[in-house]
Each structure stands twice: as C-alpha cells, then as structure tokens.
Design an enzyme around this catalytic site. Sequence first.
Site, PDB file in Angstrom:
ATOM      1  N   HIS A 129      40.506  28.862  32.156  1.00  0.00           N
ATOM      2  CA  HIS A 129      39.844  30.167  32.209  1.00  0.00           C
ATOM      3  C   HIS A 129      40.268  30.981  33.423  1.00  0.00           C
ATOM      4  O   HIS A 129      40.800  30.447  34.401  1.00  0.00           O
ATOM      5  CB  HIS A 129      38.325  29.980  32.243  1.00  0.00           C
ATOM      6  CG  HIS A 129      37.871  29.223  33.456  1.00  0.00           C
ATOM      7  ND1 HIS A 129      37.731  29.806  34.693  1.00  0.00           N
ATOM      8  CD2 HIS A 129      37.541  27.925  33.618  1.00  0.00           C
ATOM      9  CE1 HIS A 129      37.340  28.906  35.574  1.00  0.00           C
ATOM     10  NE2 HIS A 129      37.217  27.752  34.942  1.00  0.00           N
ATOM     11  N   GLU A 132      33.403  21.975  31.239  1.00  0.00           N
ATOM     12  CA  GLU A 132      33.727  21.272  32.474  1.00  0.00           C
ATOM     13  C   GLU A 132      32.711  20.154  32.684  1.00  0.00           C
ATOM     14  O   GLU A 132      31.624  20.149  32.094  1.00  0.00           O
ATOM     15  CB  GLU A 132      33.692  22.266  33.647  1.00  0.00           C
ATOM     16  CG  GLU A 132      34.009  21.682  35.014  1.00  0.00           C
ATOM     17  CD  GLU A 132      35.385  21.058  35.098  1.00  0.00           C
ATOM     18  OE1 GLU A 132      35.511  19.884  34.686  1.00  0.00           O
ATOM     19  OE2 GLU A 132      36.326  21.728  35.566  1.00  0.00           O
TER      20      GLU A 132
END
Length: 219
Positions: free
Chosen positions: A43, A115
Amino acid sequence: MQLPMAPTPAPVHTAAGGLDQLVRLAQAQPLAPACDHFYFLRHGQTGRNALRVFQAPDEPLSELGLQQAARAAELLAGEPIRTIVCSDARRAFDTAHTVAAALGLAPTAHETLRERNFGALIGTSSANIDWACEPEGGETLAQFVERTRAALDAALRQPAPVLVVAHGGTLYVLAALLGVPVDVAIMGNAQPLRFERAGPTWAVTPLLRHAGGEGASLA
C-alpha cells in the site's frame, strides 16, 4: 577459584528483528503457486508509516500515499493483470481501488490479507520492530505466518495474472514462502513488484523504484 560465569547478554533486535524466525516458519511449509508469475503491491504511505508507528486497520493513506498509489496505477496499467486481491485494511483497500480503476477491474478484499495484528503495540513505535514478539491481544508470529500463507495461497488460485495488494509484513512472508531473499530496496510503499518463476525458482523484480517510499518501515 572458578570465576562466576558472565550473564548472557539480552538479544539485540534491529529494525528487522525476528525475521530469521519468520523465514523458518514460512519455509517449513513453502508456497507452490500453479501460476508462473504474479504481481504484488504494498500500500501507499500513511502518516504512521512516516512516523514509524504500529497502525490499526483503519489508518488512511497520507497525501503522499495517495500520490504513490496513483503512480503505481500508471505503472501497472500496461500489465496483463486479470484479478486484484487485497487486504481490507483501509490503506491497502484504497491503494487497490486506485490501481483497479486504471485497469478496469474490481478488487476483492479479504480480512485474511491484513498486516499482522500487533495488539497492545498499536500506536507505539515500530522503529525497532521484533517480529518474534508476542504482543498482548495480538497475533503470534506463527499465527500471522499461517494466516498469511493460507490467504496468499487462495489469492494466487484466482484467474492469472493476479495482483495482490497488501502490506510489508505480507511481503516478508510471501518472499520467505517462495524462497526469495528479501532486499530492503523492494520494500518501499506502493512499489509494484513482479514475481516470476523459472522452473522451481522464484525471483522478484521491481517495475520501478520511485522516490518517496519509506523503505522497510512497517506496513
């Protein structure tokens, strides 16, 4: 007279502390995708990336992160991507949708690609991250590797070529699962990567190393 033994020094953890354990866990059950190539995109940058702080799933992209996502979309627009799979964490979700718009695709988001959950450490400094830690209220390293392996395996079974949009931790696990050495230079925010297999051996190539990334800071 025998002198007393000196105490064993405490382990010193670097910014990549515990990565050797992550690699051992991943390599115990390697990934064997049927495809011969796919793409990965971390990202864009967030405010807490820049500050080196553990972040929650709702952390948004910074202004720089939005620009990085747009640049990644330009770089990936010419690639023959058929499927986009992403983490549902806001920073990855928004990055994926920026890229998807350029490709005319609709990304599929999965919580399993998030994550690692660092629990009570969220909001604290990640400058000296120890992947081998066991944070209160979070995931152990073994749990994170197992979850990520299953999520990546499912993602890479989708119509190829696949683009996975996720996190720095995801990339560490992915590289270890495929036996690809991790070069800190590939860890920048919104840097498109191409993974390609020659026989049984995988390699990774950045499509472009552009300015403004945050290197190996936590995803």
